[in-house]
Design an enzyme around this catalytic site. Structure first.
Site, PDB file in Angstrom:
ATOM      1  N   GLN A   1       0.914  -1.145   0.163  1.00 58.17           N
ATOM      2  CA  GLN A   1      -0.113   0.008   0.069  1.00 58.17           C
ATOM      3  C   GLN A   1       0.803   1.144  -0.087  1.00 58.17           C
ATOM      4  O   GLN A   1       1.720   1.358   0.712  1.00 58.17           O
ATOM      5  CB  GLN A   1      -0.950   0.159   1.208  1.00 58.17           C
ATOM      6  CG  GLN A   1      -2.038   1.098   1.077  1.00 58.17           C
ATOM      7  CD  GLN A   1      -2.916   1.493   2.283  1.00 58.17           C
ATOM      8  OE1 GLN A   1      -2.308   2.010   3.246  1.00 58.17           O
ATOM      9  NE2 GLN A   1      -4.113   1.080   2.104  1.00 58.17           N
TER      10      GLN A   1
ATOM     11  N   CYS B   1      -6.336   7.034   5.402  1.00 56.20           N
ATOM     12  CA  CYS B   1      -5.777   7.324   6.685  1.00 56.20           C
ATOM     13  C   CYS B   1      -6.149   8.797   7.169  1.00 56.20           C
ATOM     14  O   CYS B   1      -6.360   9.700   6.730  1.00 56.20           O
ATOM     15  CB  CYS B   1      -4.449   7.364   6.463  1.00 56.20           C
ATOM     16  SG  CYS B   1      -3.413   7.361   8.175  1.00 56.20           S
TER      17      CYS B   1
ATOM     18  N   GLY C   1     -14.747  -1.942   8.064  1.00 46.11           N
ATOM     19  CA  GLY C   1     -15.370  -1.328   9.339  1.00 46.11           C
ATOM     20  C   GLY C   1     -16.187  -2.295  10.259  1.00 46.11           C
ATOM     21  O   GLY C   1     -17.416  -2.721   9.841  1.00 46.11           O
ATOM     22  N   ASP C   2     -15.825  -2.406  11.347  1.00 48.68           N
ATOM     23  CA  ASP C   2     -16.591  -3.135  12.343  1.00 48.68           C
ATOM     24  C   ASP C   2     -16.614  -4.677  12.204  1.00 48.68           C
ATOM     25  O   ASP C   2     -17.770  -5.344  12.288  1.00 48.68           O
ATOM     26  CB  ASP C   2     -17.944  -2.592  12.783  1.00 48.68           C
ATOM     27  CG  ASP C   2     -17.823  -1.275  13.198  1.00 48.68           C
ATOM     28  OD1 ASP C   2     -16.661  -0.880  13.765  1.00 48.68           O
ATOM     29  OD2 ASP C   2     -19.066  -0.651  13.350  1.00 48.68           O
TER      30      ASP C   2
ATOM     31  N   GLY D   1      -9.409  -5.098   9.818  1.00 46.80           N
ATOM     32  CA  GLY D   1      -8.170  -4.153  10.488  1.00 46.80           C
ATOM     33  C   GLY D   1      -8.194  -4.587  11.673  1.00 46.80           C
ATOM     34  O   GLY D   1      -7.554  -5.640  12.179  1.00 46.80           O
ATOM     35  N   ARG D   2      -8.836  -3.524  12.688  1.00 51.43           N
ATOM     36  CA  ARG D   2      -8.751  -3.836  14.012  1.00 51.43           C
ATOM     37  C   ARG D   2      -9.232  -5.249  14.390  1.00 51.43           C
ATOM     38  O   ARG D   2      -8.660  -5.762  15.562  1.00 51.43           O
ATOM     39  CB  ARG D   2      -9.236  -2.731  14.581  1.00 51.43           C
ATOM     40  CG  ARG D   2      -8.688  -1.292  14.393  1.00 51.43           C
ATOM     41  CD  ARG D   2      -9.556  -0.364  15.142  1.00 51.43           C
ATOM     42  NE  ARG D   2     -11.034  -0.124  14.587  1.00 51.43           N
ATOM     43  CZ  ARG D   2     -11.956   0.421  15.264  1.00 51.43           C
ATOM     44  NH1 ARG D   2     -11.702   0.631  16.555  1.00 51.43           N
ATOM     45  NH2 ARG D   2     -13.224   0.322  14.391  1.00 51.43           N
TER      46      ARG D   2
END
Length: 375
Positions: free
Chosen positions: A75, A106, A209-210, A232-233
């Site tokens: 990336q 970002c 997301g989520d 991601g998270r």
């Protein structure tokens, strides 16, 4: 199962590891690939284009891929079309990767204050110029992009950016269903992902997301019609989530519910891999410290021992401390919830006058491409 094609690369199941600074380095990607059986797409940390063009030593280490990583995915972050073009051409001509993703998502101030990341799609002509340079210089390499809904609720850009991306030959788009102002707070807007899919049916759309569990990923695909998911998270301290995702999309097997003993073994391997990658065991363990809280979330660990784990400075010390844990603990209920940053922001830091004209290409600060931090 949804079929996801990124240029010549079939990504099955349609699962992508999101680039995360300081997280998705080669050791972490190795762990995630091992749990997935090599299935999926695993993207490097964000790389600054000028740092790459200048062959900054740290940056060159960040783009190192294990020989088993296929396809190799990088990336890039950049705000200057010429520099982005040079970086992409360097990757293509030197065979440094098989896929290039461009970061327009970002939200951190050090990026947006220079007009980069999630701030950039507001400048439509600048976005188009960057995408055109990237695609033109990529040769046969597929170019994708990751973005957010917009800067804030008053400056939504994802639909315009999606149409520009299609016109300029971008292969796929990933959308994080938050604005830059939301940062990582609140709830991701999955309806926006569905709207983008409807607006650009010509290319794959990936949702982000989520996604905290494999079931969340399946639900996102069902509810939005997206072609794949970007995680991601949700995988922080949970690299085995990629094994769960394979099982979910292929409809086979059950999800991982590791005991604390099994988690401890993964932690030690993660720290070991970091030391080997960095070339220094102590530095590897120090770099691993930020992962401790994510791996141990939900388990019963005394505050004093948890603190000692987070300041360990050698593999032997880390191993000895983990031997003091109640390793027979089963996977704790409710441990699959949010991890990592969850705060929002009231204001996005932008260059002076950035919002005055969405089509004006001025406003990018002079030092926007001078960061040689490696992303």
């Amino acid at each position: 199962m949804t079929k996801l094609q990124i240029g010549p690369h079939a990504v099955q199941p349609p699962v992508v590891l999101a680039p995360m600074a300081g997280i998705t380095n080669a050791p972490f990607r190795t762990l995630c690939r091992e749990f997935s059986g090599g299935k999926g797409l695993f993207v490097s940390e964000m790389i600054t284009t000028r740092a790459l063009v200048e062959r900054n030593e740290k940056t060159m280490q960040l783009i190192h891929f294990d020989e088993t990583e296929k396809p190799r995915s990088i990336q890039l972050y950049g705000v200057d079309p010429d520099t982005v073009g040079k970086a992409v051409r360097m990757i293509a001509e030197e065979g440094l990767a098989d896929h290039i993703d461009l970061n327009f998502g970002c939200p951190v101030p050090k990026v947006t204050r220079k007009g980069g990341g999630s701030a950039l799609p507001y400048k439509r002509h600048l976005l188009r110029s960057i995408l055109r340079e990237a695609v033109t210089n990529a040769g046969d390499l597929p170019v994708t992009m990751k973005m957010r809904k917009g800067i804030d609720d008053d400056h939504i850009t994802f639909l315009d950016a999606g149409r520009i991306a299609v016109q300029e030959g971008v292969t796929a788009i990933a959308l994080h269903g938050r604005t830059a102002a939301q940062h990582y707070g609140g709830t991701a807007d999955w309806d926006a992902i569905a709207r983008l899919k409807e607006a650009v049916p010509e290319i794959p759309v990936l949702g982000n997301g989520d996604i905290w569990s494999a079931d969340d990923a399946l639900r996102m695909v069902r509810e939005t019609g997206c072609d794949g998911v970007v995680v991601g998270r949700g995988c922080l301290g949970r690299p085995w989530l990629f094994g769960d995702l394979v099982a979910a999309f292929e409809g086979t097997g059950t999800y991982a519910k590791p005991t604390l003993k099994e988690v401890a073994a993964v932690m030690l391997r993660h720290a070991t891999l970091l030391g080997e990658w960095i070339g220094d065991e102590a530095r590897g363990v120090i770099d691993f410290r930020k992962h401790v809280a994510w791996y141990t979330k939900g388990f019963s660990i005394g505050s004093e021992l948890r603190k000692k784990l987070a300041i360990a400075s050698s593999l032997d010390e880390l191993d000895a401390l983990m031997s003091e844990l109640d390793l027979d603990q089963p996977w704790p209920a409710g441990a699959d919830g949010p991890r990592g940053r969850t705060s929002g922001r009231n204001r996005v830091v932008l260059p002076d006058g950035w919002l005055d004209d969405p089509y004006d290409r001025t406003g990018v600060t002079a030092d926007a491409e001078l960061d040689t931090s490696g992303g």
